[in-house]
Scaffold this motif. Sequence first.
Motif, short mmCIF file in Angstrom:
data_model
loop_
_atom_site.label_atom_id
_atom_site.label_comp_id
_atom_site.label_asym_id
_atom_site.label_seq_id
_atom_site.Cartn_x
_atom_site.Cartn_y
_atom_site.Cartn_z
N MET A 1 0.85 -1.20 0.00
CA MET A 1 0.00 0.00 0.00
C MET A 1 0.88 1.24 0.00
SD MET A 1 -3.08 0.87 2.67
CE MET A 1 -4.15 2.28 2.43
N VAL A 2 0.54 2.27 -0.85
CA VAL A 2 1.39 3.43 -1.01
C VAL A 2 1.46 4.28 0.24
CG1 VAL A 2 1.14 3.60 -3.51
CG2 VAL A 2 -0.57 4.65 -2.04
N LEU A 3 0.47 4.19 1.13
CA LEU A 3 0.45 5.01 2.33
C LEU A 3 1.60 4.71 3.28
CD1 LEU A 3 -3.33 5.17 3.35
CD2 LEU A 3 -1.89 7.08 2.68
N LYS A 4 1.96 3.45 3.40
CA LYS A 4 2.84 3.03 4.49
C LYS A 4 4.23 3.65 4.44
CE LYS A 4 4.26 -1.27 2.18
NZ LYS A 4 4.23 -2.74 2.27
N ASN A 5 4.68 4.11 3.26
CA ASN A 5 6.00 4.72 3.15
C ASN A 5 5.95 6.24 3.05
OD1 ASN A 5 7.43 2.23 3.15
ND2 ASN A 5 6.83 1.91 1.03
N ALA A 6 4.77 6.82 3.28
CA ALA A 6 4.59 8.26 3.07
C ALA A 6 4.97 9.08 4.30
CB ALA A 6 3.14 8.54 2.70
N THR A 7 5.52 10.26 4.04
CA THR A 7 5.78 11.24 5.11
C THR A 7 4.88 12.44 4.86
OG1 THR A 7 7.62 12.16 3.84
CG2 THR A 7 8.15 10.50 5.50
N ILE A 8 4.17 12.87 5.90
CA ILE A 8 3.16 13.92 5.74
C ILE A 8 3.37 15.02 6.77
CG2 ILE A 8 0.67 14.42 5.85
CD1 ILE A 8 0.16 11.61 4.83
N LEU A 9 3.27 16.26 6.31
CA LEU A 9 3.35 17.44 7.18
C LEU A 9 1.98 18.10 7.22
CD1 LEU A 9 4.90 19.63 8.82
CD2 LEU A 9 5.46 20.70 6.61
N VAL A 10 1.45 18.32 8.42
CA VAL A 10 0.16 18.98 8.58
C VAL A 10 0.39 20.35 9.22
CG1 VAL A 10 -2.17 18.82 9.54
CG2 VAL A 10 -0.93 16.73 8.93
N ILE A 11 -0.14 21.41 8.60
CA ILE A 11 0.06 22.77 9.10
C ILE A 11 -1.30 23.41 9.35
CG2 ILE A 11 1.13 25.00 8.64
CD1 ILE A 11 2.83 23.45 6.50
N ASP A 12 -1.56 23.72 10.62
CA ASP A 12 -2.84 24.33 11.01
C ASP A 12 -2.63 24.98 12.38
OD1 ASP A 12 -5.65 24.70 11.94
OD2 ASP A 12 -6.11 23.53 10.14
N ASP A 13 -3.25 26.16 12.59
CA ASP A 13 -3.07 26.84 13.88
C ASP A 13 -4.06 26.36 14.93
OD1 ASP A 13 -4.68 30.01 12.95
OD2 ASP A 13 -5.32 27.92 12.78
N ASP A 14 -4.90 25.37 14.57
CA ASP A 14 -5.85 24.78 15.51
C ASP A 14 -5.26 23.48 16.06
OD1 ASP A 14 -9.46 24.32 15.45
OD2 ASP A 14 -7.96 23.51 16.83
N VAL A 15 -4.96 23.47 17.34
CA VAL A 15 -4.32 22.29 17.96
C VAL A 15 -5.22 21.06 17.85
CG1 VAL A 15 -3.43 21.33 20.12
CG2 VAL A 15 -2.98 23.72 19.54
N ASP A 16 -6.52 21.26 17.95
CA ASP A 16 -7.45 20.11 17.86
C ASP A 16 -7.38 19.46 16.48
OD1 ASP A 16 -10.00 21.75 19.89
OD2 ASP A 16 -8.28 20.49 20.47
N VAL A 17 -7.26 20.28 15.45
CA VAL A 17 -7.13 19.75 14.08
C VAL A 17 -5.85 18.94 13.95
CG1 VAL A 17 -6.78 20.37 11.66
CG2 VAL A 17 -8.55 21.52 13.00
N LEU A 18 -4.75 19.48 14.45
CA LEU A 18 -3.46 18.78 14.36
C LEU A 18 -3.52 17.45 15.10
CD1 LEU A 18 -0.95 21.73 14.99
CD2 LEU A 18 -1.65 20.73 12.80
N THR A 19 -4.12 17.44 16.27
CA THR A 19 -4.22 16.20 17.05
C THR A 19 -5.06 15.16 16.34
OG1 THR A 19 -4.01 17.47 19.11
CG2 THR A 19 -4.89 15.24 19.27
N ALA A 20 -6.20 15.60 15.80
CA ALA A 20 -7.10 14.66 15.12
C ALA A 20 -6.44 14.04 13.90
CB ALA A 20 -8.39 15.39 14.72
N LEU A 21 -5.75 14.85 13.11
CA LEU A 21 -5.10 14.32 11.90
C LEU A 21 -3.91 13.43 12.26
CD1 LEU A 21 -5.27 17.37 9.48
CD2 LEU A 21 -6.53 15.23 9.33
N ARG A 22 -3.17 13.79 13.30
CA ARG A 22 -2.06 12.94 13.71
C ARG A 22 -2.55 11.56 14.15
NH1 ARG A 22 -0.04 15.98 17.27
NH2 ARG A 22 -0.86 14.96 19.14
N LEU A 23 -3.63 11.53 14.94
CA LEU A 23 -4.18 10.26 15.40
C LEU A 23 -4.75 9.43 14.24
CD1 LEU A 23 -6.01 11.46 18.66
CD2 LEU A 23 -3.90 10.11 18.51
N LEU A 24 -5.32 10.12 13.25
CA LEU A 24 -5.89 9.41 12.10
C LEU A 24 -4.80 8.80 11.22
CD1 LEU A 24 -8.18 8.70 10.08
CD2 LEU A 24 -7.86 11.00 9.11
N LEU A 25 -3.75 9.57 10.94
CA LEU A 25 -2.77 9.16 9.93
C LEU A 25 -1.60 8.36 10.49
CD1 LEU A 25 -2.65 12.48 7.85
CD2 LEU A 25 -3.86 10.36 7.28
N LYS A 26 -1.28 8.54 11.76
CA LYS A 26 -0.09 7.90 12.33
C LYS A 26 -0.06 6.39 12.12
CE LYS A 26 2.84 7.84 16.45
NZ LYS A 26 2.98 8.29 17.86
#
Length: 450
Positions: A1-26
Amino acid sequence: MVLKNATILVIDDDVDVLTALRLLLKPLVKEVVTEKNPSNITSQIERTSYDIIILDMNFNGLVNTGNEGIFWLNKIRKQKPETSVILMTAYADIDLAIRGLKEGASDFLMKPWKNEKIIETITTILSQKKSQNTQKKHLNSNTVEIIGDSDVMTDIFTKLKKVAPTDANVLILGENGTGKDLIARALHDNSNRKHQPFVKVDVGALTESLFESELFGYKKGAFTDAREDRKGRFEAAHGGTLFLDEIGNISLAQQARLLTVLQNRQVTPLGSNTSISIDIRLVCATNIDPQILADEKKFRKDLIYRINTVDIIAPPLRDRGTDITELAHHFVTLYAEKYNKSPFSFDSGFISKLKNHDFPGNVRELQYVLERAVIMTDGSVLKPEDLVFSSIERPSTATRITTKSLNLDDLEKNAILNVLEKNKGNVSKSAKELGITRAALYRRLEKYEL
């Protein structure tokens, strides 16, 4: 699966958004980095190369332009043009997001988002990048592109790398449309004969009268229309590779003449008494089932041994798993450029419909289906209804050649695909026929990425 080797940067000034996306994608990707302050983007992407950056469109006035997302998008595009950017926006910013696409963003997501949509968008972008950047990744060839990283294709590449540098005769088996001619060309282009001729002959289409003159050549006056000497295909391929396609369709008489040439390594043109020595590497292909080739009433066993030092089975598309996604992106990109259309994205059901089709015509059928979709679609998003499968192609059990895999996962996956195709994608009917619950079927669909 192409996801497993991906590196992703998320940029948002809302801490809740950053936390939610980190938990989803990690759990899905190699690395997720979150950044609250967009002013740190330049240093972040200087230190690390990210496959995808998810960028919010609005921040707390750190850049006083009114459209901060566009500002930072342009910064990223200038510094790391190869990095894909997904814009995140609220409904009110939709016009700004569309402007972002024109400025070079790969896609945009709406807030509040759906987890499935984020994962699908990231997967699509990664697959498209892989398709565009992986030309000839497995083979050192300037003329052949064979796409795929499924297990069956990995086996093909491994075999090609071992066999290509030798002079061993190769028999390529496989259904129509599986790319046997690409494999033949790859064998030549990765051999020591790559700077010599590659000559292809569809011997199955040659009549009895043309067989000898076409393959062995003739002298002037050998027959009524022989107005000048002509080299045969064997002589034309001297020093290089001769590819005899549809070898399984020639008659026993033609087989006998071919066997004599291969045994003696000489051809005698029609109308001549002088034999000509030949130095060729022979590659043959057929869609005939090996069991039919083993029948001496249909095919000479001594000729089989001559042409079949090594055999390579070109796998049908239905056995190639996630390759269909990569191939789809490749062909859609190819035809969008050919017909001067803007780049396409895929609706969520588009790939699912492709994966649920049996593709009796294999990669060739997929290619024509996607070309038709690109031509006929008015928008920039391909949807399931844009896929029209030809009624001409029908699976033929007589010509199917399998890899004889007894792997339980392969057997289960093929059973699921067959039942889904039979029930036209109806999950409830398919689960009932398979003797499992809908939930169990959905788990297996996710497991096999169907």
